[in-house]
Motif scaffolding. Structure first.
Motif, PDB file in Angstrom:
ATOM      1  N   UNK A  92       0.803  -1.228   0.000  1.00 34.69           N
ATOM      2  CA  UNK A  92       0.000   0.000   0.000  1.00 34.69           C
ATOM      3  C   UNK A  92       0.829   1.268   0.000  1.00 34.69           C
ATOM      4  N   UNK A  93       1.944   1.266   0.649  1.00 35.21           N
ATOM      5  CA  UNK A  93       2.771   2.461   0.739  1.00 35.21           C
ATOM      6  C   UNK A  93       4.217   2.079   0.982  1.00 35.21           C
ATOM      7  N   UNK A  94       5.037   3.072   1.156  1.00 28.22           N
ATOM      8  CA  UNK A  94       6.460   2.857   1.452  1.00 28.22           C
ATOM      9  C   UNK A  94       6.719   3.310   2.877  1.00 28.22           C
ATOM     10  N   UNK A  95       7.824   2.861   3.439  1.00 28.28           N
ATOM     11  CA  UNK A  95       8.138   3.237   4.813  1.00 28.28           C
ATOM     12  C   UNK A  95       8.249   4.755   4.966  1.00 28.28           C
ATOM     13  N   UNK A  97       6.875   6.896   2.862  1.00 27.65           N
ATOM     14  CA  UNK A  97       5.652   7.518   2.330  1.00 27.65           C
ATOM     15  C   UNK A  97       4.501   6.513   2.427  1.00 27.65           C
ATOM     16  N   UNK A  98       3.902   6.421   3.609  1.00 29.94           N
ATOM     17  CA  UNK A  98       2.797   5.476   3.773  1.00 29.94           C
ATOM     18  C   UNK A  98       1.573   5.899   2.965  1.00 29.94           C
ATOM     19  N   UNK A 100      -2.163   7.035   2.445  1.00 36.76           N
ATOM     20  CA  UNK A 100      -2.925   7.953   3.299  1.00 36.76           C
ATOM     21  C   UNK A 100      -3.706   7.244   4.414  1.00 36.76           C
ATOM     22  N   UNK A 101      -4.205   6.045   4.138  1.00 43.21           N
ATOM     23  CA  UNK A 101      -4.949   5.324   5.176  1.00 43.21           C
ATOM     24  C   UNK A 101      -4.002   4.832   6.267  1.00 43.21           C
ATOM     25  N   UNK A 102      -2.823   4.361   5.888  1.00 46.41           N
ATOM     26  CA  UNK A 102      -1.846   3.958   6.894  1.00 46.41           C
ATOM     27  C   UNK A 102      -1.463   5.149   7.768  1.00 46.41           C
ATOM     28  N   UNK A 103      -1.248   6.297   7.139  1.00 45.60           N
ATOM     29  CA  UNK A 103      -0.892   7.494   7.885  1.00 45.60           C
ATOM     30  C   UNK A 103      -2.017   7.915   8.826  1.00 45.60           C
ATOM     31  N   UNK A 104      -3.246   7.833   8.351  1.00 42.58           N
ATOM     32  CA  UNK A 104      -4.393   8.203   9.190  1.00 42.58           C
ATOM     33  C   UNK A 104      -4.507   7.283  10.397  1.00 42.58           C
TER      34      UNK A 104
END
Length: 184
Positions: A92-95, A97-98, A100-104
């Motif tokens: 889904x993302x990078x370490x 740059x997660x 947006x859902x991971x960041x949320x």
């Protein structure tokens, strides 16, 4: 063994050639046809972000995306997904740059022990696509769902297949709602 009873043995089924496209990378495998997608991901490919919770499709810890649709990977065989696009939480993302859902989830403390989080996040990403496509759920009111008017009940309904034993639901809902509002 009773007299007259015959031993039943399963016929040997050799490993089958299979191409799994996971997180944008093709993996050529020879895999026994009764191996679940979950076990292929974890045991064969060592993608351990996807978790084995109940192994019965009841908890959602094993949720991954197949062609953009969320599925419980414990309930499906790997051979059924030959050539399909599979996305795990690792994809889904990078370490740095997660997604947006991971960041949320991080910003809103949408986890406690974290065991269910990969499945929750994958399911929430699928929810975003459902909302964009204005797909109805059991609690959708009216003919069209407007992303800006997404209710907590709507989010809870759409996430009902993913359980959190720690009870982090209020923050999970908050995380999902924050991403939906940013994308609306």
């Amino acid at each position: 063994m009773e007299q007259g009873a015959h031993a039943v043995s399963s016929p040997y089924v050799p490993p089958q050639p299979l191409t799994l496209r996971i997180n944008g990378t093709e993996h050529q495998l020879d895999i026994e046809p009764r191996v679940t997608l979950l076990d292929a991901l974890r045991e064969t490919l060592h993608l351990t972000g996807t978790k084995k919770g109940c192994d019965r499709g009841q908890c959602g810890a094993c949720t991954v995306l197949v062609d953009g649709q969320r599925i419980n990977s414990c309930l499906t065989l790997a051979v059924m997904h030959d050539g399909r696009e599979i996305t795990t939480v690792e994809g889904l993302g990078q370490q740095d740059q997660p997604h947006p859902m991971q960041q949320a989830f991080m910003d809103c403390d949408g986890f406690q022990c974290g065991y269910c989080t990969p499945g929750q996040v994958c399911s929430a990403v699928a929810l975003l696509d459902e909302i964009k496509q204005r797909q109805a759920s059991a609690v959708t009111e009216g003919e069209q769902l407007e992303p800006a008017s997404l209710s907590e009940d709507e989010i809870r309904e759409r996430m009902s297949g993913n359980l959190c034993r720690c009870g982090a639901y209020p923050n999970i809902v908050k995380a999902i709602h924050s991403v939906v509002l940013r994308q609306a």
